[in-house]
Design a protein around this motif. Sequence first.
Motif, PDB file in Angstrom:
ATOM      1  N   UNK A 124       4.816   0.372 -14.093  1.00  0.00           N
ATOM      2  CA  UNK A 124       4.164   1.461 -13.626  1.00  0.00           C
ATOM      3  C   UNK A 124       3.468   0.774 -11.802  1.00  0.00           C
ATOM      4  N   UNK A 125       3.394  -0.728 -12.212  1.00  0.00           N
ATOM      5  CA  UNK A 125       2.895  -1.090 -10.449  1.00  0.00           C
ATOM      6  C   UNK A 125       3.727  -1.960 -10.179  1.00  0.00           C
ATOM      7  N   UNK A 126       4.737  -1.940 -10.428  1.00  0.00           N
ATOM      8  CA  UNK A 126       6.218  -2.717  -9.650  1.00  0.00           C
ATOM      9  C   UNK A 126       6.643  -0.917  -9.120  1.00  0.00           C
ATOM     10  N   UNK A 127       7.035   0.266  -9.894  1.00  0.00           N
ATOM     11  CA  UNK A 127       7.181   1.039  -9.383  1.00  0.00           C
ATOM     12  C   UNK A 127       6.332   1.239  -7.985  1.00  0.00           C
ATOM     13  N   UNK A 128       5.068   1.212  -8.443  1.00  0.00           N
ATOM     14  CA  UNK A 128       4.384   1.872  -7.332  1.00  0.00           C
ATOM     15  C   UNK A 128       4.498   1.041  -6.125  1.00  0.00           C
ATOM     16  N   UNK A 129       4.569  -0.202  -5.808  1.00  0.00           N
ATOM     17  CA  UNK A 129       5.058  -1.102  -5.207  1.00  0.00           C
ATOM     18  C   UNK A 129       4.090  -1.970  -4.569  1.00  0.00           C
ATOM     19  N   UNK A 130       3.966  -2.121  -3.023  1.00  0.00           N
ATOM     20  CA  UNK A 130       3.152  -2.968  -2.532  1.00  0.00           C
ATOM     21  C   UNK A 130       3.761  -2.869  -0.719  1.00  0.00           C
ATOM     22  N   UNK A 131       2.618  -2.590  -0.044  1.00  0.00           N
ATOM     23  CA  UNK A 131       2.443  -2.239   1.811  1.00  0.00           C
ATOM     24  C   UNK A 131       3.076  -3.178   2.086  1.00  0.00           C
ATOM     25  N   UNK A 132       3.837  -3.417   3.073  1.00  0.00           N
ATOM     26  CA  UNK A 132       3.873  -4.885   2.937  1.00  0.00           C
ATOM     27  C   UNK A 132       4.191  -4.640   4.911  1.00  0.00           C
ATOM     28  N   UNK A 133       2.998  -5.659   6.117  1.00  0.00           N
ATOM     29  CA  UNK A 133       3.229  -6.433   6.802  1.00  0.00           C
ATOM     30  C   UNK A 133       4.410  -7.571   7.392  1.00  0.00           C
ATOM     31  N   UNK A 172      10.200 -17.402  14.053  1.00  0.00           N
ATOM     32  CA  UNK A 172       8.556 -17.197  12.652  1.00  0.00           C
ATOM     33  C   UNK A 172       8.548 -16.090  11.916  1.00  0.00           C
ATOM     34  N   UNK A 173       7.796 -16.804  10.493  1.00  0.00           N
ATOM     35  CA  UNK A 173       7.429 -15.004  10.668  1.00  0.00           C
ATOM     36  C   UNK A 173       6.031 -15.400   9.526  1.00  0.00           C
ATOM     37  N   UNK A 174       5.345 -13.994   9.109  1.00  0.00           N
ATOM     38  CA  UNK A 174       4.281 -13.802   8.685  1.00  0.00           C
ATOM     39  C   UNK A 174       4.162 -12.215   8.059  1.00  0.00           C
ATOM     40  N   UNK A 175       3.328 -13.057   7.026  1.00  0.00           N
ATOM     41  CA  UNK A 175       3.864 -11.613   5.930  1.00  0.00           C
ATOM     42  C   UNK A 175       2.055 -11.388   5.501  1.00  0.00           C
ATOM     43  N   UNK A 176       2.045  -9.836   5.068  1.00  0.00           N
ATOM     44  CA  UNK A 176       1.022  -9.630   4.876  1.00  0.00           C
ATOM     45  C   UNK A 176       1.179  -8.396   3.575  1.00  0.00           C
ATOM     46  N   UNK A 177       0.710  -8.812   2.067  1.00  0.00           N
ATOM     47  CA  UNK A 177       0.977  -7.645   1.165  1.00  0.00           C
ATOM     48  C   UNK A 177       0.266  -7.332   0.765  1.00  0.00           C
ATOM     49  N   UNK A 178      -0.292  -6.015   0.334  1.00  0.00           N
ATOM     50  CA  UNK A 178      -0.978  -5.322  -0.418  1.00  0.00           C
ATOM     51  C   UNK A 178      -0.181  -4.838  -2.085  1.00  0.00           C
ATOM     52  N   UNK A 179      -0.745  -4.621  -3.077  1.00  0.00           N
ATOM     53  CA  UNK A 179      -0.507  -3.368  -3.783  1.00  0.00           C
ATOM     54  C   UNK A 179      -1.090  -2.571  -4.060  1.00  0.00           C
ATOM     55  N   UNK A 180       0.104  -1.648  -4.259  1.00  0.00           N
ATOM     56  CA  UNK A 180      -0.677   0.238  -3.766  1.00  0.00           C
ATOM     57  C   UNK A 180      -1.148   0.621  -4.854  1.00  0.00           C
ATOM     58  N   UNK A 181      -2.091   0.704  -5.001  1.00  0.00           N
ATOM     59  CA  UNK A 181      -3.006   1.295  -6.717  1.00  0.00           C
ATOM     60  C   UNK A 181      -2.518   2.330  -6.703  1.00  0.00           C
ATOM     61  N   UNK A 182      -3.024   2.259  -7.973  1.00  0.00           N
ATOM     62  CA  UNK A 182      -3.261   3.968  -9.034  1.00  0.00           C
ATOM     63  C   UNK A 182      -3.855   4.854  -8.539  1.00  0.00           C
ATOM     64  N   UNK A 183      -4.811   4.688  -8.327  1.00  0.00           N
ATOM     65  CA  UNK A 183      -5.740   5.492  -7.971  1.00  0.00           C
ATOM     66  C   UNK A 183      -6.568   5.050  -6.164  1.00  0.00           C
ATOM     67  N   UNK A 184      -6.142   6.092  -5.362  1.00  0.00           N
ATOM     68  CA  UNK A 184      -6.707   5.529  -3.929  1.00  0.00           C
ATOM     69  C   UNK A 184      -8.660   6.385  -4.444  1.00  0.00           C
ATOM     70  N   UNK A 185      -9.534   5.642  -3.320  1.00  0.00           N
ATOM     71  CA  UNK A 185     -10.426   6.260  -2.848  1.00  0.00           C
ATOM     72  C   UNK A 185     -10.904   7.182  -1.848  1.00  0.00           C
ATOM     73  N   UNK A 186      -9.056   7.633  -0.737  1.00  0.00           N
ATOM     74  CA  UNK A 186      -9.247   8.536  -0.747  1.00  0.00           C
ATOM     75  C   UNK A 186      -8.066   9.644  -0.344  1.00  0.00           C
ATOM     76  N   UNK A 187      -7.780  10.326   0.312  1.00  0.00           N
ATOM     77  CA  UNK A 187      -5.869  11.089   0.255  1.00  0.00           C
ATOM     78  C   UNK A 187      -4.996  10.762   0.990  1.00  0.00           C
ATOM     79  N   UNK A 188      -5.161   9.759   1.587  1.00  0.00           N
ATOM     80  CA  UNK A 188      -4.302   9.289   3.088  1.00  0.00           C
ATOM     81  C   UNK A 188      -3.691   8.028   1.822  1.00  0.00           C
ATOM     82  N   UNK A 189      -2.280   8.251   2.832  1.00  0.00           N
ATOM     83  CA  UNK A 189      -1.818   7.117   1.700  1.00  0.00           C
ATOM     84  C   UNK A 189      -1.502   5.803   3.017  1.00  0.00           C
ATOM     85  N   UNK A 190      -0.927   4.385   2.153  1.00  0.00           N
ATOM     86  CA  UNK A 190      -0.701   3.176   2.380  1.00  0.00           C
ATOM     87  C   UNK A 190       0.542   3.255   3.881  1.00  0.00           C
ATOM     88  N   UNK A 191       0.589   4.449   3.887  1.00  0.00           N
ATOM     89  CA  UNK A 191       1.503   4.452   4.741  1.00  0.00           C
ATOM     90  C   UNK A 191       1.408   5.466   5.586  1.00  0.00           C
TER      91      UNK A 191
END
Length: 127
Positions: A87-96, A108-127
């Motif tokens: 389930x976590x892999x299917x929700x995936x990650x937000x990546x910059x 050159x490359x930098x990245x920041x990765x954040x897992x998409x949580x099962x539940x959010x404290x708000x109704x906005x998406x990470x995208x």
Amino acid sequence: MTPKQVVARFMDEFYMKKQVRSSFERWVDPGYIQHNPYAATGRDAAITFLEKFVNENKGQHTKIHRIIADGNLVAVHSHGWNEGGDAAAQRGFAVVDIFRVKGCRVMEHWDVISPVPEHSANTNTMF
């Protein structure tokens, strides 16, 4: 070609078409500098690591939500997920991903990765 166009073409060939070797050989400088602490620096090291990752993760998908450029720096905000995973892999990650471009090459490359949580404290998406 602008840095934003270089990165957009690289991302399409690499992430969407999954053509690791050709995308890196075409768009990435051999002296490529990698800032992700889990990946070795250099274009050849990236090809070796990412070809293996792509081959072992056939359900991996990426959707690019926005590409933002400021001079020779380009940021790509995307959603990556694995359809064949838990389930976590299917929700995936937000990546910059942030790229420094010189001419028509990713340098050159930098990245920041954040897992998409099962539940959010708000109704906005990470995208």
